[in-house]
Design a protein around this motif. Structure first.
Motif, PDB file in Angstrom:
ATOM      1  N   VAL A  88     -16.258  34.237  41.171  1.00  0.00           N
ATOM      2  CA  VAL A  88     -17.351  34.116  41.444  1.00  0.00           C
ATOM      3  C   VAL A  88     -18.207  33.691  41.610  1.00  0.00           C
ATOM      4  CG1 VAL A  88     -18.296  35.757  42.112  1.00  0.00           C
ATOM      5  CG2 VAL A  88     -16.335  36.537  41.231  1.00  0.00           C
ATOM      6  N   VAL A  89     -18.824  33.222  42.683  1.00  0.00           N
ATOM      7  CA  VAL A  89     -20.363  31.916  43.204  1.00  0.00           C
ATOM      8  C   VAL A  89     -21.387  32.653  43.783  1.00  0.00           C
ATOM      9  CG1 VAL A  89     -21.425  30.167  43.728  1.00  0.00           C
ATOM     10  CG2 VAL A  89     -19.229  29.970  42.113  1.00  0.00           C
ATOM     11  N   SER A  90     -22.293  33.268  43.087  1.00  0.00           N
ATOM     12  CA  SER A  90     -23.380  33.565  44.620  1.00  0.00           C
ATOM     13  C   SER A  90     -24.536  32.020  44.335  1.00  0.00           C
ATOM     14  CB  SER A  90     -24.371  34.891  43.875  1.00  0.00           C
ATOM     15  OG  SER A  90     -25.130  35.192  42.766  1.00  0.00           O
ATOM     16  N   ALA A  91     -24.939  32.577  45.981  1.00  0.00           N
ATOM     17  CA  ALA A  91     -25.979  31.149  45.788  1.00  0.00           C
ATOM     18  C   ALA A  91     -26.932  31.773  47.038  1.00  0.00           C
ATOM     19  CB  ALA A  91     -25.014  29.921  45.936  1.00  0.00           C
ATOM     20  N   PRO A  92     -28.169  31.321  47.085  1.00  0.00           N
ATOM     21  CA  PRO A  92     -29.419  30.931  48.291  1.00  0.00           C
ATOM     22  C   PRO A  92     -28.446  31.290  49.604  1.00  0.00           C
ATOM     23  CG  PRO A  92     -29.899  29.915  46.475  1.00  0.00           C
ATOM     24  CD  PRO A  92     -28.903  30.111  46.107  1.00  0.00           C
ATOM     25  N   TYR A  93     -27.283  30.202  49.930  1.00  0.00           N
ATOM     26  CA  TYR A  93     -26.769  29.962  51.462  1.00  0.00           C
ATOM     27  C   TYR A  93     -25.801  29.336  50.706  1.00  0.00           C
ATOM     28  CZ  TYR A  93     -32.158  29.363  52.244  1.00  0.00           C
ATOM     29  OH  TYR A  93     -32.791  29.177  52.068  1.00  0.00           O
ATOM     30  N   ARG A  94     -24.515  29.597  52.691  1.00  0.00           N
ATOM     31  CA  ARG A  94     -23.033  29.557  52.013  1.00  0.00           C
ATOM     32  C   ARG A  94     -22.692  28.364  51.905  1.00  0.00           C
ATOM     33  NH1 ARG A  94     -24.994  29.307  57.231  1.00  0.00           N
ATOM     34  NH2 ARG A  94     -23.964  28.179  58.816  1.00  0.00           N
ATOM     35  N   ASP A  95     -23.853  27.618  51.985  1.00  0.00           N
ATOM     36  CA  ASP A  95     -22.264  25.805  51.561  1.00  0.00           C
ATOM     37  C   ASP A  95     -22.474  25.181  50.323  1.00  0.00           C
ATOM     38  OD1 ASP A  95     -22.759  25.276  54.313  1.00  0.00           O
ATOM     39  OD2 ASP A  95     -24.376  23.989  54.519  1.00  0.00           O
ATOM     40  N   GLU A  96     -23.450  25.725  50.096  1.00  0.00           N
ATOM     41  CA  GLU A  96     -23.562  25.683  48.287  1.00  0.00           C
ATOM     42  C   GLU A  96     -22.592  26.586  47.704  1.00  0.00           C
ATOM     43  OE1 GLU A  96     -25.970  26.029  50.120  1.00  0.00           O
ATOM     44  OE2 GLU A  96     -27.756  24.521  49.599  1.00  0.00           O
ATOM     45  N   ALA A  97     -22.484  27.809  48.406  1.00  0.00           N
ATOM     46  CA  ALA A  97     -21.344  28.959  47.512  1.00  0.00           C
ATOM     47  C   ALA A  97     -19.977  28.224  47.432  1.00  0.00           C
ATOM     48  CB  ALA A  97     -21.762  30.074  48.007  1.00  0.00           C
ATOM     49  N   PHE A  98     -19.426  28.026  49.119  1.00  0.00           N
ATOM     50  CA  PHE A  98     -18.357  27.138  49.113  1.00  0.00           C
ATOM     51  C   PHE A  98     -17.703  26.796  48.128  1.00  0.00           C
ATOM     52  CE2 PHE A  98     -18.156  29.934  53.106  1.00  0.00           C
ATOM     53  CZ  PHE A  98     -17.120  30.553  53.081  1.00  0.00           C
ATOM     54  N   GLU A  99     -18.298  25.413  48.473  1.00  0.00           N
ATOM     55  CA  GLU A  99     -18.270  23.935  47.622  1.00  0.00           C
ATOM     56  C   GLU A  99     -18.491  24.697  46.221  1.00  0.00           C
ATOM     57  OE1 GLU A  99     -21.483  20.963  48.868  1.00  0.00           O
ATOM     58  OE2 GLU A  99     -20.997  21.403  50.482  1.00  0.00           O
ATOM     59  N   ALA A 100     -19.148  25.439  45.702  1.00  0.00           N
ATOM     60  CA  ALA A 100     -19.238  25.542  43.957  1.00  0.00           C
ATOM     61  C   ALA A 100     -18.328  26.203  43.802  1.00  0.00           C
ATOM     62  CB  ALA A 100     -20.430  25.938  43.842  1.00  0.00           C
ATOM     63  N   CYS A 101     -17.074  26.728  44.175  1.00  0.00           N
ATOM     64  CA  CYS A 101     -16.406  27.835  44.933  1.00  0.00           C
ATOM     65  C   CYS A 101     -15.221  27.071  44.905  1.00  0.00           C
ATOM     66  CB  CYS A 101     -16.160  29.066  45.023  1.00  0.00           C
ATOM     67  SG  CYS A 101     -14.769  30.182  44.839  1.00  0.00           S
ATOM     68  N   ARG A 102     -15.111  26.210  45.070  1.00  0.00           N
ATOM     69  CA  ARG A 102     -13.374  25.152  45.203  1.00  0.00           C
ATOM     70  C   ARG A 102     -14.348  24.468  44.447  1.00  0.00           C
ATOM     71  NH1 ARG A 102     -10.156  23.525  49.340  1.00  0.00           N
ATOM     72  NH2 ARG A 102      -8.498  21.893  48.195  1.00  0.00           N
ATOM     73  N   TYR A 103     -15.184  23.578  43.864  1.00  0.00           N
ATOM     74  CA  TYR A 103     -14.732  22.781  42.467  1.00  0.00           C
ATOM     75  C   TYR A 103     -14.458  23.349  41.746  1.00  0.00           C
ATOM     76  CZ  TYR A 103     -17.038  19.716  39.067  1.00  0.00           C
ATOM     77  OH  TYR A 103     -17.010  18.932  37.668  1.00  0.00           O
ATOM     78  N   ILE A 104     -15.085  24.563  40.974  1.00  0.00           N
ATOM     79  CA  ILE A 104     -14.348  25.247  39.946  1.00  0.00           C
ATOM     80  C   ILE A 104     -12.885  25.838  40.098  1.00  0.00           C
ATOM     81  CG2 ILE A 104     -14.877  28.168  38.525  1.00  0.00           C
ATOM     82  CD1 ILE A 104     -17.552  27.636  39.626  1.00  0.00           C
ATOM     83  N   ILE A 105     -12.354  26.323  41.292  1.00  0.00           N
ATOM     84  CA  ILE A 105     -10.513  26.549  41.328  1.00  0.00           C
ATOM     85  C   ILE A 105      -9.867  24.954  40.950  1.00  0.00           C
ATOM     86  CG2 ILE A 105     -10.468  26.701  43.476  1.00  0.00           C
ATOM     87  CD1 ILE A 105      -8.928  28.973  40.374  1.00  0.00           C
ATOM     88  N   ASP A 106     -10.928  24.230  41.806  1.00  0.00           N
ATOM     89  CA  ASP A 106     -10.151  22.712  41.465  1.00  0.00           C
ATOM     90  C   ASP A 106     -10.359  22.410  39.782  1.00  0.00           C
ATOM     91  OD1 ASP A 106      -9.417  22.791  43.937  1.00  0.00           O
ATOM     92  OD2 ASP A 106     -10.888  21.651  45.075  1.00  0.00           O
ATOM     93  N   GLU A 107     -10.997  22.493  39.320  1.00  0.00           N
ATOM     94  CA  GLU A 107     -10.815  22.243  38.041  1.00  0.00           C
ATOM     95  C   GLU A 107     -10.413  22.585  36.937  1.00  0.00           C
ATOM     96  OE1 GLU A 107     -12.696  18.973  37.182  1.00  0.00           O
ATOM     97  OE2 GLU A 107     -12.901  18.429  39.076  1.00  0.00           O
ATOM     98  N   VAL A 108     -11.060  23.834  37.164  1.00  0.00           N
ATOM     99  CA  VAL A 108      -9.774  25.328  36.442  1.00  0.00           C
ATOM    100  C   VAL A 108      -8.138  24.767  36.133  1.00  0.00           C
ATOM    101  CG1 VAL A 108      -8.800  27.171  36.016  1.00  0.00           C
ATOM    102  CG2 VAL A 108     -10.813  27.106  36.375  1.00  0.00           C
ATOM    103  N   LYS A 109      -7.959  24.547  38.189  1.00  0.00           N
ATOM    104  CA  LYS A 109      -6.162  24.641  37.852  1.00  0.00           C
ATOM    105  C   LYS A 109      -5.995  22.734  37.709  1.00  0.00           C
ATOM    106  CE  LYS A 109      -3.731  25.379  41.060  1.00  0.00           C
ATOM    107  NZ  LYS A 109      -2.920  26.514  41.402  1.00  0.00           N
ATOM    108  N   ARG A 110      -6.899  21.930  37.080  1.00  0.00           N
ATOM    109  CA  ARG A 110      -6.984  20.789  36.847  1.00  0.00           C
ATOM    110  C   ARG A 110      -6.938  20.185  35.874  1.00  0.00           C
ATOM    111  NH1 ARG A 110      -8.828  15.413  36.516  1.00  0.00           N
ATOM    112  NH2 ARG A 110     -11.352  16.083  36.398  1.00  0.00           N
ATOM    113  N   ARG A 111      -7.757  21.074  34.744  1.00  0.00           N
ATOM    114  CA  ARG A 111      -8.168  20.869  32.342  1.00  0.00           C
ATOM    115  C   ARG A 111      -8.091  22.423  32.201  1.00  0.00           C
ATOM    116  NH1 ARG A 111     -14.319  19.126  34.765  1.00  0.00           N
ATOM    117  NH2 ARG A 111     -14.737  20.045  32.279  1.00  0.00           N
TER     118      ARG A 111
END
Lengths: 80, 146
Positions: free
Chosen positions: B95-118
């Motif tokens: 779960v991510v909350s942010a002022p704007y949607r671009d950052e929120a989507f990108e951060a969420c994608r980064y987190i799940i990808d890194e979780v699966k990798r690391r």
């Protein structure tokens, strides 16, 4: 010789039949240690693509091992 | 800023991330990873996750902190299930909350990808034909025998 604590997970745990063990070893590195373990547990020879952690931090295979170290062998991960 | 990654043996409640919403955040993104009934062409009946918790929590918190730093999001949260799961169960929630949607989507994608990798997490699939196997270990088995 040094005493190390070894932890196994997933398929390694199933092959060795244990989660952890203490071992007296002359191994200088995780690489040496895994080679020694493959002679004790020949089933490990089919699953060599591991990652290793020493004392709860991810480590290189060449890391120098000291007496009392904890070495964890991780088979390929698959979270999410 | 809130950083917290958890491992749980209990079913994940999808509402658990709602506490991240706040009035400064116009975007709220949640990703649920769920147990699927097929993988690599085989029918899957259930899953088992084995997790080395001390390192999974440590690495999970590192990933969340990285996301905050990289994407200027305000609050992030992650939780991964351990143990036996049935089809449709939530395996991981980000779960991510942010002022704007671009950052929120990108951060969420980064987190799940890194979780699966690391994260030190292993998945055992139980198939309809009665067999079971650790995911990604078939490949390592073939590579190791070369």
């Amino acid at each position: 010789m040094k005493q190390v604590k070894i932890g196994y997970f997933a398929i390694y745990r199933e092959i060795t039949g244990c989660r952890q063990q203490q071992l007296q070893t002359a191994a200088e590195s995780p690489e040496d240690l895994f080679t020694e373990l493959m002679t004790i547990y020949p089933g490990l020879q089919r699953y060599r693509q591991a990652m290793v952690a020493v004392n709860e931090e991810m480590a290189d295979w060449g890391t120098a091992l000291a007496d009392g170290d904890e070495v964890l062998f991780f088979p390929p991960i698959a979270g999410g | 800023m809130t950083v917290s990654f958890e491992i749980t043996d209990r079913p994940i409640d999808r509402a658990i991330g709602q506490h991240l919403a706040d009035q400064a955040s116009g975007a709220f993104v949640a990703f649920e990873g769920r147990v699927r009934n097929r993988n690599d062409g085989r029918e899957v009946l259930r899953l088992e996750y084995e997790i080395y918790r001390p390192l999974a929590v440590k690495e999970g918190n590192r990933i969340l902190a990285e996301a905050i730093q990289r994407y200027s999001v305000r609050r992030v949260y992650g939780i991964h299930r351990s143990g036996l799961l049935e089809l449709g169960d939530i395996a991981v929630l980000i779960v991510v909350s942010a002022p704007y949607r671009d950052e929120a989507f990108e951060a969420c994608r980064y987190i799940i990808d890194e979780v699966k990798r690391r994260l030190p997490i292993w998945k055992k699939e139980y198939y309809a034909d009665g067999e079971a196997g650790w995911v990604n270990c078939q490949r390592c088995s073939q590579a190791g025998s070369n």
